[in-house]
Write a protein that holds these residues in place. Structure first.
Motif, PDB file in Angstrom:
ATOM      1  N   SER A  93      39.182  -8.993  28.592  1.00  0.00           N
ATOM      2  CA  SER A  93      38.627 -10.102  27.327  1.00  0.00           C
ATOM      3  C   SER A  93      37.195 -10.568  27.754  1.00  0.00           C
ATOM      4  CB  SER A  93      39.633 -11.071  26.881  1.00  0.00           C
ATOM      5  OG  SER A  93      38.785 -11.673  25.985  1.00  0.00           O
ATOM      6  N   LEU A 225      26.702  -5.629  19.338  1.00  0.00           N
ATOM      7  CA  LEU A 225      28.172  -5.385  18.663  1.00  0.00           C
ATOM      8  C   LEU A 225      29.147  -5.390  19.679  1.00  0.00           C
ATOM      9  CD1 LEU A 225      27.162  -2.597  15.937  1.00  0.00           C
ATOM     10  CD2 LEU A 225      27.994  -5.079  15.539  1.00  0.00           C
ATOM     11  N   GLY A 226      28.792  -4.907  21.132  1.00  0.00           N
ATOM     12  CA  GLY A 226      29.831  -4.683  22.088  1.00  0.00           C
ATOM     13  C   GLY A 226      30.131  -6.229  22.512  1.00  0.00           C
ATOM     14  N   ALA A 229      32.522  -7.791  20.113  1.00  0.00           N
ATOM     15  CA  ALA A 229      33.873  -7.207  20.275  1.00  0.00           C
ATOM     16  C   ALA A 229      34.632  -7.926  21.475  1.00  0.00           C
ATOM     17  CB  ALA A 229      34.046  -5.793  20.574  1.00  0.00           C
ATOM     18  N   ALA A 232      37.270  -5.829  23.914  1.00  0.00           N
ATOM     19  CA  ALA A 232      36.645  -4.481  24.611  1.00  0.00           C
ATOM     20  C   ALA A 232      35.898  -5.007  25.603  1.00  0.00           C
ATOM     21  CB  ALA A 232      35.588  -3.860  23.320  1.00  0.00           C
ATOM     22  N   GLY A 235      32.332  -4.219  26.151  1.00  0.00           N
ATOM     23  CA  GLY A 235      31.988  -3.581  24.914  1.00  0.00           C
ATOM     24  C   GLY A 235      32.338  -2.164  25.015  1.00  0.00           C
ATOM     25  N   VAL A 238      32.805   0.363  21.898  1.00  0.00           N
ATOM     26  CA  VAL A 238      32.009  -0.051  20.950  1.00  0.00           C
ATOM     27  C   VAL A 238      30.736   0.493  21.048  1.00  0.00           C
ATOM     28  CG1 VAL A 238      31.160  -2.112  19.394  1.00  0.00           C
ATOM     29  CG2 VAL A 238      33.467  -2.072  20.438  1.00  0.00           C
TER      30      VAL A 238
END
Length: 286
Positions: A93, A225-226, A229, A232, A235, A238
């Protein structure tokens, strides 16, 4: 068990988990791409590495300048905290990245409460700049005229912000003027452009043709966007999905991920060593 021993044990567990994740990811990447590509266009690879390091350099400067807003806390080499936290992004995380940054920032003089506030501001600026760059270059990719017009409007908006008087950022002790914020915002903006160039060079090194505007927009969108997330690691999944959607070949995606992985680990370990060494030196002097 003392607090110091407990902290050491936790750090060892984190480092062990980090090494395990990196080894697993590295094995998968090297099994999926022909590393002979690196020998075909070595200049592209070297320039890409230098551009990516410049991208990180701008982001670390951005972090340090926001941290410096807390003038009552004497700090030194705060930019190292940015680099030291990079390997932790590959843990399950991004919470680990957030917390590790706070730990190293504290070692360099910035308390955790204040460093947490700085991280929120930092992430807001980085993500905002990333999405702005992605949108502007997507528009430019579709129409050079519209893209140029949108870029001019954006610059005018940024210039207008310079006239905003000093204001206090919510839930922090940071006071900043619109002009100072605009100067700060330029750092991640320039960083995303340079990171896009690094990605562009890597894709070209694999033999695939891609327009520069498309490469900049794709990379900024994928990485931003990564970051969002949070569950992820780095990332993973993603970023690759976004790159695929923009028709980037697998070789380019894997080589880019491999390059950024190696850089993240390398700069992180060097920064961690530098921080620990400076602390040992300071303790010896005391």
């Amino acid at each position: 068990m003392s607090k110091r021993s407990l902290l050491l044990a936790v750090q060892i567990v984190f480092y062990g988990a980090l090494i395990w994740f990196v080894v697993q990811k590295f094995d998968k990447l090297t099994a999926s791409v022909d590393l002979g590509i690196l020998l075909n266009k070595p200049l592209h690879i070297v320039l890409s590495i230098l551009c990516f390091l410049a991208f990180y350099g701008l982001l670390s400067l951005h972090w340090m300048q926001i941290s410096d807003k807390y003038e009552k806390f004497p700090q030194s080499h705060q930019w190292l905290a940015f680099f030291a936290s990079q390997p932790y992004k590959y843990l399950p995380s991004s919470v680990f990245t957030f917390s590790s940054r706070a730990v190293y920032a504290k070692k360099l003089g910035l308390p955790m409460k204040q460093s947490s506030a700085v991280q929120l501001i930092e992430n807001f600026n980085i993500l905002s700049a990333g999405f702005c760059i992605a949108l502007l270059f997507l528009i430019y990719h579709a129409s050079a005229f519209l893209g140029t017009f949108a870029g001019l409007l954006f610059l005018l908006g940024l210039f207008a912000v310079c006239f905003v008087p000093v204001f206090k950022l919510p839930k922090t002790a940071i006071k900043i003027s619109g002009r100072d914020w605009a100067k700060l915002f330029i750092l991640p903006l320039a960083g995303w452009l340079i990171a896009g160039l690094a990605f562009y060079l890597i894709v070209l090194a694999t033999g695939q043709q891609i327009e520069f505007a498309s490469a900049v927009a794709t990379n900024a969108m994928a990485v931003a966007l990564g970051i969002l997330a949070i569950f992820a690691p780095g990332g993973i999944g993603v970023r690759e999905l976004v790159y695929n959607k923009f028709s980037v070949g697998n070789a380019g995606i894997i080589l880019w991920r491999l390059l950024t992985l190696v850089i993240d680990i390398a700069v992180g370990l060097v920064a961690i060593y530098a921080i620990n060494r400076s602390l040992r030196t300071k303790n010896h002097k005391v």
